[in-house]
Write a protein that holds these residues in place. Sequence first.
Motif, PDB file in Angstrom:
ATOM      1  N   VAL A  99      -5.486  -5.477  -1.277  1.00 26.55           N
ATOM      2  CA  VAL A  99      -4.163  -5.258  -0.678  1.00 26.55           C
ATOM      3  C   VAL A  99      -3.297  -6.493  -0.831  1.00 26.55           C
ATOM      4  O   VAL A  99      -2.100  -6.413  -1.070  1.00 26.55           O
ATOM      5  CB  VAL A  99      -4.327  -4.886   0.818  1.00 26.55           C
ATOM      6  CG1 VAL A  99      -2.980  -4.749   1.477  1.00 26.55           C
ATOM      7  CG2 VAL A  99      -5.118  -3.594   0.950  1.00 26.55           C
ATOM      8  N   ASP A 105      -9.025  -3.013   0.842  1.00 25.61           N
ATOM      9  CA  ASP A 105      -9.306  -1.651   1.294  1.00 25.61           C
ATOM     10  C   ASP A 105     -10.534  -1.182   0.516  1.00 25.61           C
ATOM     11  O   ASP A 105     -10.470  -1.009  -0.703  1.00 25.61           O
ATOM     12  CB  ASP A 105      -8.086  -0.772   0.989  1.00 25.61           C
ATOM     13  CG  ASP A 105      -8.325   0.681   1.333  1.00 25.61           C
ATOM     14  OD1 ASP A 105      -9.405   0.991   1.878  1.00 25.61           O
ATOM     15  OD2 ASP A 105      -7.432   1.497   1.059  1.00 25.61           O
ATOM     16  N   THR A 140       0.829  -1.207   0.000  1.00 24.81           N
ATOM     17  CA  THR A 140       0.000   0.000   0.000  1.00 24.81           C
ATOM     18  C   THR A 140       0.863   1.256   0.000  1.00 24.81           C
ATOM     19  O   THR A 140       0.372   2.356   0.196  1.00 24.81           O
ATOM     20  CB  THR A 140      -0.933   0.053   1.219  1.00 24.81           C
ATOM     21  OG1 THR A 140      -0.172  -0.158   2.401  1.00 24.81           O
ATOM     22  CG2 THR A 140      -1.994  -0.995   1.109  1.00 24.81           C
ATOM     23  N   SER A 147      -7.146  -9.436   1.825  1.00 21.83           N
ATOM     24  CA  SER A 147      -7.292  -8.148   2.502  1.00 21.83           C
ATOM     25  C   SER A 147      -7.687  -7.086   1.480  1.00 21.83           C
ATOM     26  O   SER A 147      -7.036  -6.948   0.438  1.00 21.83           O
ATOM     27  CB  SER A 147      -5.966  -7.776   3.167  1.00 21.83           C
ATOM     28  OG  SER A 147      -6.055  -6.499   3.735  1.00 21.83           O
ATOM     29  N   LEU A 198      -5.193   6.436   2.448  1.00 22.30           N
ATOM     30  CA  LEU A 198      -6.584   6.711   2.746  1.00 22.30           C
ATOM     31  C   LEU A 198      -7.160   7.777   1.833  1.00 22.30           C
ATOM     32  O   LEU A 198      -8.355   7.831   1.606  1.00 22.30           O
ATOM     33  CB  LEU A 198      -6.730   7.159   4.202  1.00 22.30           C
ATOM     34  CG  LEU A 198      -6.141   6.199   5.226  1.00 22.30           C
ATOM     35  CD1 LEU A 198      -6.202   6.810   6.604  1.00 22.30           C
ATOM     36  CD2 LEU A 198      -6.899   4.880   5.194  1.00 22.30           C
ATOM     37  N   TYR A 241      -6.059   2.707  10.083  1.00 23.47           N
ATOM     38  CA  TYR A 241      -6.732   2.439   8.817  1.00 23.47           C
ATOM     39  C   TYR A 241      -7.312   1.025   8.883  1.00 23.47           C
ATOM     40  O   TYR A 241      -6.827   0.178   9.630  1.00 23.47           O
ATOM     41  CB  TYR A 241      -5.795   2.611   7.618  1.00 23.47           C
ATOM     42  CG  TYR A 241      -4.552   1.765   7.648  1.00 23.47           C
ATOM     43  CD1 TYR A 241      -3.371   2.232   8.216  1.00 23.47           C
ATOM     44  CD2 TYR A 241      -4.544   0.487   7.087  1.00 23.47           C
ATOM     45  CE1 TYR A 241      -2.226   1.458   8.235  1.00 23.47           C
ATOM     46  CE2 TYR A 241      -3.394  -0.293   7.095  1.00 23.47           C
ATOM     47  CZ  TYR A 241      -2.237   0.200   7.672  1.00 23.47           C
ATOM     48  OH  TYR A 241      -1.105  -0.577   7.695  1.00 23.47           O
ATOM     49  N   ASN A 242      -8.358   0.810   8.106  1.00 21.64           N
ATOM     50  CA  ASN A 242      -9.104  -0.448   8.218  1.00 21.64           C
ATOM     51  C   ASN A 242      -8.973  -1.298   6.964  1.00 21.64           C
ATOM     52  O   ASN A 242      -8.860  -0.775   5.854  1.00 21.64           O
ATOM     53  CB  ASN A 242     -10.585  -0.152   8.456  1.00 21.64           C
ATOM     54  CG  ASN A 242     -10.784   0.706   9.683  1.00 21.64           C
ATOM     55  OD1 ASN A 242     -10.217   0.424  10.739  1.00 21.64           O
ATOM     56  ND2 ASN A 242     -11.551   1.769   9.553  1.00 21.64           N
ATOM     57  N   ARG A 243      -9.007  -2.581   7.182  1.00 21.36           N
ATOM     58  CA  ARG A 243      -9.021  -3.524   6.073  1.00 21.36           C
ATOM     59  C   ARG A 243     -10.073  -4.595   6.352  1.00 21.36           C
ATOM     60  O   ARG A 243     -10.247  -5.001   7.493  1.00 21.36           O
ATOM     61  CB  ARG A 243      -7.652  -4.216   5.933  1.00 21.36           C
ATOM     62  CG  ARG A 243      -6.500  -3.277   5.610  1.00 21.36           C
ATOM     63  CD  ARG A 243      -6.565  -2.799   4.164  1.00 21.36           C
ATOM     64  NE  ARG A 243      -5.459  -1.921   3.849  1.00 21.36           N
ATOM     65  CZ  ARG A 243      -5.513  -0.591   3.874  1.00 21.36           C
ATOM     66  NH1 ARG A 243      -6.643   0.012   4.207  1.00 21.36           N
ATOM     67  NH2 ARG A 243      -4.468   0.145   3.554  1.00 21.36           N
TER      68      ARG A 243
END
Lengths: 179, 394
Positions: free
Chosen positions: B300, B315, B36, B313, B68, B336-338
């Motif tokens: 990801v 995003d 990323t 994974s 993001l 940050y979220n996955r």
Amino acid sequence: MPNPHERFTALYNTYQARVYGYAASRAGHQLAEEVVSETFLVAWRRLDSLPDHAPLPWLLRVARNILRDNFRQAARRESLEAELRTWMEEAATDVGEHVTERVAVLRALAGLSEADKEILTLTTWHGLSTTEAAEVLGCTKAAFFVRLHRARRRLQSAIEATGTTPSRKPVTVPGRKLR
Amino acid sequence: MSRKPDATDLLAMARPASLDRGSRISADDMLLMATTEAPQEPSRRRSRPRRTLPAAPASRAWSRLWVLWAPLSTAAVMALVFALVTSLAPAPAVLKPSRTNQELFDLADRIEKLPAESGAYWREVRIDGNYLSSGGYRLVVVGRREIWQPRDPADLVLTQWWRQDSARPATTEDERAWRAAGAPARVKGLCETSGPCGSIPVAAEPKDCRYTLRMDPTGIYPDKTVSDFSMADLAAIPTDPAALIKQLRAYHEIWNGRGFTQPFEKFLPTTVSLLGMPLSPAQRAAIIRVLASLPTTKVVGTVTDPLGRRGISVDFGGAGGSLVYSSKPGKELPVYNRQILDPGTGETLSRVSYAARTARGATKGEVMSYHARDLGSGWTRPPASPPKGCKKGE
């Protein structure tokens, strides 16, 4: 031929602990985590140019540059000094052999310059050959020997100043036996 | 005659064992961070300010948060695709795979023809984990909750929850450190606004199970993120791309009716929560294709989730969030979220939050919390009543 993800994962699993150890010895555990992640981010970006054979010196050189470029010298020194104090305390409370000598040599190391600390620990703590250590420092093998010799002399003087004269025993470090 | 001791040998003897500790970041998490990374040439990278202890300056620390916000930098491309999404008439064209998320399209192809399972109840086992540092090691504080939702609203809904969370060392290395610290039986949680607070026992599993059995004539599924679904509503979600988009628009209207103002394209990523609901493989495949077509979606890679399962994974966009450690300014950790999807079924395995920078005892890329669906989730028979080992609670 492994795909880039597999190659990177193998590289990370094989060498992250070595890079971490190097970073911790240069700037303490507090900064080591970030140095490792930054180093491997560079490794990912340059995966194609990374040497297939013996990539450790390359990785340590990147880590060295990151330490130099991203962290102020005072921050590195402050973090390492705190770490050395911890190591001395741990050595002092250890139940193993040569407790006094280990504390003394760590105290002596703490008094040396950053360059001396690095050159001494590359070979003794991180198990690098002189050729590999020279590659990390970006100097010739001959220049490395000269610097190592001088650093050893300064370390010896610092140890003698503590009045400690321990017995001599063979010692091993990760990857090889000291010559 | 004694020889003068060699300084190098002495130094080697004094080598601290902690140098072998290694990084706490797993290879999977490192790969996730690497993949990323901003795809910029090293020579074009801006020089970054040098750091002082103990924390990195915000300007530098936020530099990787481009992930993001990267979608914003490609606004022109997005606007074009969003324009297609938002015009209903040519909706099927939107679903034409852009192939930028090939792994998701492949996943949809793989699962589409899987046989649909069935059962009298849909069991949802949720494991929540929050990480904290204590005395030089990391622990994960685990909570558990189960809901048994009947297919027939005439049947009882069973809810189980465990009143006592458990803390356990996060890794083997942390367990060693915990033992070295005297293996304390309880640890102190975070007594601020994020994460668990108070004294938490170190134990393998949460304890003190309680349950309720109640009638819910509405039969509304507990996760109301997208809409208020009955089991029948969920079963009726279309698999045809155009019909699905039309249905999602209807959900968007309901969403707007709740007071939200986001346009349809901003609403669509929230439909990922459908992947944890009782849908057939064909329905999940259709939703995955819609999500894969969104410009904000980015695969990801393959990772191991916090419960040790391999997953994809993804995003799905969004601005991450923050763990708030104190009401004082600056006492926050951006995350940050996955979403991690099961590569065999397309179902959600877990939603994981990662530290977006090194601060507040966390290292950038470390897992800070997760919400995971346990393997026991899915269609099943009616539950034992009362559930074994569980007391009645309110």
